[in-house]
Design a protein around this motif. Structure first.
Motif, PDB file in Angstrom:
ATOM      1  N   LYS B  15       0.842  -1.202   0.000  1.00 35.19           N
ATOM      2  CA  LYS B  15       0.000   0.000   0.000  1.00 35.19           C
ATOM      3  C   LYS B  15       0.876   1.251   0.000  1.00 35.19           C
ATOM      4  N   SER B  38     -12.827  -6.754 -10.997  1.00 36.59           N
ATOM      5  CA  SER B  38     -12.723  -7.029  -9.570  1.00 36.59           C
ATOM      6  C   SER B  38     -13.965  -7.772  -9.116  1.00 36.59           C
ATOM      7  N   GLY B  40     -15.919  -7.232  -6.608  1.00 32.77           N
ATOM      8  CA  GLY B  40     -17.034  -6.393  -6.193  1.00 32.77           C
ATOM      9  C   GLY B  40     -17.704  -5.630  -7.325  1.00 32.77           C
ATOM     10  N   GLN B  41     -16.903  -5.163  -8.271  1.00 30.49           N
ATOM     11  CA  GLN B  41     -17.404  -4.275  -9.322  1.00 30.49           C
ATOM     12  C   GLN B  41     -17.566  -4.955 -10.675  1.00 30.49           C
ATOM     13  N   THR B  82      -0.830   3.263  -4.310  1.00 29.26           N
ATOM     14  CA  THR B  82      -1.833   2.202  -4.394  1.00 29.26           C
ATOM     15  C   THR B  82      -2.556   1.979  -3.072  1.00 29.26           C
ATOM     16  N   GLN B  83      -3.813   1.628  -3.196  1.00 28.52           N
ATOM     17  CA  GLN B  83      -4.669   1.297  -2.061  1.00 28.52           C
ATOM     18  C   GLN B  83      -5.146  -0.138  -2.213  1.00 28.52           C
ATOM     19  N   GLN B  84      -5.620  -0.727  -1.123  1.00 31.93           N
ATOM     20  CA  GLN B  84      -6.066  -2.116  -1.179  1.00 31.93           C
ATOM     21  C   GLN B  84      -7.232  -2.293  -2.150  1.00 31.93           C
ATOM     22  N   GLU B  85      -8.067  -1.273  -2.280  1.00 31.44           N
ATOM     23  CA  GLU B  85      -9.205  -1.384  -3.193  1.00 31.44           C
ATOM     24  C   GLU B  85      -8.793  -1.374  -4.659  1.00 31.44           C
ATOM     25  N   ASP B  86      -7.500  -1.099  -4.926  1.00 31.49           N
ATOM     26  CA  ASP B  86      -7.016  -1.156  -6.310  1.00 31.49           C
ATOM     27  C   ASP B  86      -6.724  -2.594  -6.738  1.00 31.49           C
ATOM     28  N   SER B  87      -6.731  -3.524  -5.798  1.00 29.46           N
ATOM     29  CA  SER B  87      -6.471  -4.930  -6.124  1.00 29.46           C
ATOM     30  C   SER B  87      -7.528  -5.432  -7.098  1.00 29.46           C
ATOM     31  N   ALA B  88      -7.075  -5.940  -8.218  1.00 30.13           N
ATOM     32  CA  ALA B  88      -7.978  -6.370  -9.289  1.00 30.13           C
ATOM     33  C   ALA B  88      -7.133  -6.943 -10.419  1.00 30.13           C
ATOM     34  N   THR B 115      -2.165  -7.152  -6.726  1.00 36.27           N
ATOM     35  CA  THR B 115      -2.517  -7.364  -5.332  1.00 36.27           C
ATOM     36  C   THR B 115      -1.814  -6.308  -4.504  1.00 36.27           C
TER      37      THR B 115
END
Lengths: 119, 117
Positions: B15, B38, B40-41, B82-88, B115
């Motif tokens: 991160k 991802s 979620g999206q 980078t943030q954890q929500e960028d994992s995809a 990741t």
């Protein structure tokens, strides 16, 4: 904005049988393209079939065919004589036909249907 | 000919670090696209290039994301801090032309799995 809905998160079919995957979409446009893509575990999206909205004839590609109902905004995929290699995630996608700036050429995807082939 | 290639195949980062993802389109393809996949999206369209120009960058998730394309060929997608929500999985696609019958069919690369720890 356009939306694509695939209501079947998972489908299972016996090898050699026929299976139909559902897709509906919402748009105010009259001209557009619809696609089915296959994504195996390798992650690579592979085009299965393409349909232009102005064409009334349903597209076919070997064992794959679609039932395109423009008025109902429905675009289902039929796989005949299912094979083990057909096992994958299947995504329905929409693309506008107009070049009106960014986003017009991006595909809008459904959430996908996981197709399992039972030997 | 060769298909769309992407590198790296997998990237693990901490991160706050910056990452660069690369896409080599099919030779001769003028249009190039980036998507994010991802859990979620689902699959989201990020940005489109015609030649070296991106007409609309509004699909990029935040100002930490940027993309460029040089020489009408290779493209890089850069994510800063980078943030954890960028994992995809980040997918790249190219097409011969942006619109025009079968020539605008988008061909995808294998993606880069990012990741962020």
């Amino acid at each position: 904005a356009q939306t694509v809905t695939q209501s079947q998160p998972e489908m299972s079919v016996q090898e050699a049988e026929t299976v139909t995957l559902s897709c509906t979409y919402d748009t105010s446009e009259s001209d557009y393209y619809l696609f089915w893509y296959k994504q195996p575990p390798s992650r690579q999206m592979i085009l299965v079939i393409r349909q232009e909205a102005y064409k009334q004839q349903n597209a076919t590609e070997n064992r794959f065919s679609v039932n395109f109902q423009k008025a109902a905004k429905s675009f289902s995929l039929k796989i005949s004589d299912s094979q083990l290699g057909d096992a994958a995630m299947y995504f329905c996608a929409y693309r506008s036909s107009s070049l009106t700036g960014g986003g017009a050429d991006g595909l809008t995807f459904g959430k996908g249907t996981h197709l399992i082939i039972q030997p | 000919g060769a298909g769309v290639s992407q590198s790296p195949s997998n990237k693990v980062t901490e991160k706050g670090k910056d990452v660069e993802l690369r896409c080599d389109p099919i030779s001769g393809h003028t249009a190039l696209y980036w998507y994010r996949q991802s859990l979620g999206q689902g699959l989201e369209f990020l940005i489109y290039f015609q030649g070296n120009s991106a007409p609309d960058k509004s699909g990029l998730p935040s100002d930490r994301f940027s993309a460029e394309r040089t020489g009408g060929s290779v493209s890089t997608l850069t994510i800063q801090r980078t943030q954890q929500e960028d994992s995809a999985v980040y997918l790249c696609a190219s097409s011969l032309v942006p619109s025009g019958g079968a020539r605008d069919t988008q061909y995808f690369g294998p993606g880069t799995r990012l990741t962020v720890l």
